[in-house]
Design an enzyme around this catalytic site. Structure first.
Site, mmCIF file in Angstrom:
data_model
loop_
_atom_site.group_PDB
_atom_site.id
_atom_site.type_symbol
_atom_site.label_atom_id
_atom_site.label_comp_id
_atom_site.label_asym_id
_atom_site.label_seq_id
_atom_site.Cartn_x
_atom_site.Cartn_y
_atom_site.Cartn_z
ATOM 1 N N ASP A 177 33.912 -29.245 45.388
ATOM 2 C CA ASP A 177 33.616 -30.219 46.437
ATOM 3 C C ASP A 177 33.913 -29.443 47.715
ATOM 4 O O ASP A 177 35.079 -29.207 48.039
ATOM 5 C CB ASP A 177 34.522 -31.445 46.340
ATOM 6 C CG ASP A 177 34.145 -32.471 47.390
ATOM 7 O OD1 ASP A 177 34.011 -32.092 48.568
ATOM 8 O OD2 ASP A 177 33.969 -33.650 47.048
ATOM 9 N N HIS A 178 32.863 -29.015 48.410
ATOM 10 C CA HIS A 178 33.121 -28.046 49.484
ATOM 11 C C HIS A 178 33.961 -28.631 50.620
ATOM 12 O O HIS A 178 34.536 -27.893 51.402
ATOM 13 C CB HIS A 178 31.823 -27.406 49.992
ATOM 14 C CG HIS A 178 31.024 -28.265 50.921
ATOM 15 N ND1 HIS A 178 30.208 -29.260 50.482
ATOM 16 C CD2 HIS A 178 30.910 -28.269 52.269
ATOM 17 C CE1 HIS A 178 29.627 -29.852 51.519
ATOM 18 N NE2 HIS A 178 30.032 -29.264 52.623
ATOM 19 N N HIS A 240 32.851 -36.390 48.629
ATOM 20 C CA HIS A 240 33.523 -35.890 49.835
ATOM 21 C C HIS A 240 34.472 -36.917 50.463
ATOM 22 O O HIS A 240 35.634 -36.616 50.736
ATOM 23 C CB HIS A 240 32.498 -35.463 50.889
ATOM 24 C CG HIS A 240 31.517 -34.427 50.408
ATOM 25 N ND1 HIS A 240 31.850 -33.453 49.504
ATOM 26 C CD2 HIS A 240 30.217 -34.206 50.716
ATOM 27 C CE1 HIS A 240 30.793 -32.689 49.271
ATOM 28 N NE2 HIS A 240 29.786 -33.120 49.991
HETATM 29 C C1 BG6 Z 1 26.440 -32.050 50.876
HETATM 30 C C2 BG6 Z 1 25.441 -33.168 50.833
HETATM 31 O O1 BG6 Z 1 27.320 -32.121 49.796
HETATM 32 O O2 BG6 Z 1 27.179 -32.123 52.092
HETATM 33 C C3 BG6 Z 1 24.533 -33.133 52.044
HETATM 34 O O3 BG6 Z 1 24.682 -33.074 49.648
HETATM 35 C C4 BG6 Z 1 25.337 -33.093 53.308
HETATM 36 O O4 BG6 Z 1 23.645 -34.242 52.039
HETATM 37 C C5 BG6 Z 1 26.396 -31.997 53.258
HETATM 38 O O5 BG6 Z 1 24.444 -32.860 54.392
HETATM 39 C C6 BG6 Z 1 27.318 -32.076 54.460
HETATM 40 O O6 BG6 Z 1 28.161 -30.965 54.459
HETATM 41 P P1 BG6 Z 1 28.807 -30.418 55.812
HETATM 42 O O7 BG6 Z 1 29.717 -29.334 55.369
HETATM 43 O O8 BG6 Z 1 27.670 -29.959 56.674
HETATM 44 O O9 BG6 Z 1 29.518 -31.591 56.422
#
Ligand code: BG6
Length: 484
Positions: A177-178, A240
């Site tokens: 989960d980045h 997230h």
């Molecule tokens: C991803 C989603 O996990 O996270 C995307 O699938 C989203 O829809 C993205 O745009 C948002 O990531 P960040 O790091 O740009 O907030």
């Protein structure tokens, strides 16, 4: 401030889906950055693997183009980029057949860390795990990295977990989960558990409510097909925002170790009450100028998928009973701005009288952009005229507090990939955690599907549908402004 690079053991990293979008945008540029920092040592390698037949030279061309497009600044160092590309190989493999697997096995070096990044759709997770096992690649030193979406409901997540568990132990599975790799998210834990100041107040006695906003200004872009099947609830909320909620609400783990942290997060998810349908608002963005509306963008004129969701959640435990958590996320909103705000209660009594007004402390953890932490405190407005109070921020924007270099921290993917190589699962989701998150999400989705209510439309560049504002207004509260 010079950032410290902690060496990691030599590794071979195989990226399945090595020609895909995520590899291009995130994984390959992240690896190049780690190469630049020295973390790839003298021998570590990256091997792209995908269905397309191409040789290593052609793949290197692909990797070069990806890095030039998505990290133009780093790509300026031509000599280093060339040196990195020498570490890059490619093998064409068939996830469902036998082609390429012998070659892949032969390409890996014995006795070093092996990481297999499944940057592919979940329908291939089980096949890849099976092939790795069949070709003797699922040994003690190997680990697999799997991307979201980890299923689309509890049943499918369970099936994925079972498929992976056939050949890999839980300690070898890294579910990404980045958001957990973002700098401020980790700082959230540092602030909570590294200071005496906040933790005693971190409960329903002192905290009025908590708001979590993950707002994006972009639409669904070219991912319409995937997104229309997922929607904001599955794409963002279930993973997230849920992870952010866990970190903010969990009990202090006994130590900063993978299972201790994940045990506490799991307890939070399990303590979440079911969400009443009246506490959920869904929205879909409208067109603006030459920007198409959601339905046109995903090519589904009847789509009932939400590009925005807001909800009010409650955690039934001693710490949080009575403190609502308001969560919202959406696309094509006013700005790209993500933050967690811990809104404390007013003082029980004002000694300054009515005219001084009532004030609250708010601790804001800003995830992006401009990562930082801000504590709103109430002070006297300077000058004559009596005791007038004003709220001012004690600002801890990292770039200002720690120097400009501090803004140059590794991207979430850089950090997470290196944690995989180190064997540190703290910032990855455990199987039971993902299942618990789906178990909470499924009934919310089932309830709106049963009612068949379409999402409300909202203007591009707004803060979402009107009803999302009402979600808080009717409780006498309001959302914080969405601003970068
Ligand atoms: C991803 C989603 O996990 O996270 C995307 O699938 C989203 O829809 C993205 O745009 C948002 O990531 P960040 O790091 O740009 O907030």
């Amino acid at each position: 401030m010079v950032s410290r690079v902690i060496p990691v053991a030599p590794f071979d990293l195989v990226v399945f889906g090595g020609t895909g979008d995520l590899a291009r945008r995130k994984i390959l540029p992240a690896l190049f950055r780690r190469f630049l920092s020295g973390q790839m040592g003298d021998t570590s390698r990256v091997i792209g693997a995908a269905r397309s037949e191409m040789d290593a030279g052609a793949y290197r061309g692909f990797v070069r183009a990806a890095i030039e497009e998505f990290d133009a600044a780093a790509a300026r160092d031509r000599a280093q980029l060339d040196a990195f590309l020498e570490r890059v190989g490619y093998v064409a493999v068939d996830a469902k057949g036998s082609a390429g697997w012998g070659e892949l096995a032969a390409a890996l070096t014995e006795g070093r860390v092996r990481a297999f990044y499944f940057s592919v759709g979940p329908s291939l997770f089980g096949d890849l795990a099976q092939r790795l096992h069949d070709y003797g690649l699922a040994d003690e030193d190997s680990r697999i990295v799997v991307e979201k979406p980890f299923g689309r409901d509890l049943d499918s997540a369970r099936a994925l977990n079972r498929g992976l568990a056939r050949h890999f132990d839980e300690h070898q599975i890294y579910r990404i989960d980045h958001y957990l790799g973002k700098e401020t998210v980790q700082n959230l834990m540092a602030v909570r558990f590294g200071n005496m100041l906040f933790e005693p107040l971190w409960n329903s006695q002192y905290v009025d409510h908590i708001q979590i906003t993950v707002a994006e200004s972009v639409g669904v872009g070219g991912r319409g097909e995937y997104y229309d099947r997922a929607g904001a609830m599955r794409d963002m909320m279930q993973n997230h925002l849920m992870q952010l909620l866990c970190l903010i609400a969990m009990e202090p783990p006994a130590k900063f170790d993978p299972d201790a942290v994940r045990d506490e997060k799991l307890k939070v998810i399990r303590a979440l009450d079911p969400v009443e349908p009246g506490n959920v608002v869904r929205g879909q963005y409208e067109a603006e100028g030459d920007k198409p509306d959601y339905r046109a963008q995903v090519g589904n004129p009847d789509s009932a998928t939400e590009s925005f969701v807001a909800l009010k959640a409650h955690i039934s435990n001693w710490r949080w009973a009575g403190t609502p958590f308001y969560l919202r996320t959406g696309k094509r909103l006013k700005a790209r701005a993500s933050e967690i705000a811990v809104v404390f209660k007013e003082t029980p009594h004002s000694i300054f009288g009515e005219e001084a007004g009532r004030h609250r402390n708010i601790l804001t953890i800003k995830l992006q952009p401009n990562e930082g932490i801000e504590l709103g405190v109430t002070i006297k407005e300077p000058g004559p005229g009596g005791m007038r109070l004003v709220d001012v921020p004690l600002d801890m924007t990292f770039a200002e507090a720690l120097g400009p270099d501090s803004a140059e921290f590794p991207d979430a993917y850089e950090r997470l990939i290196m944690d995989v190589i180190r064997g540190n699962q703290t910032l990855f989701m455990r199987g039971d955690e993902v299942e618990a998150a789906w178990a909470w999400t499924d009934p919310i989705i089932a309830a709106w599907e049963e009612r068949g209510e379409p999402p409300q439309s909202y203007a591009t560049g707004s803060t979402g549908p009107e009803d999302a504002l009402m979600l808080m207004h009717r409780d006498g509260r309001r959302w914080r402004e969405i601003k970068p």
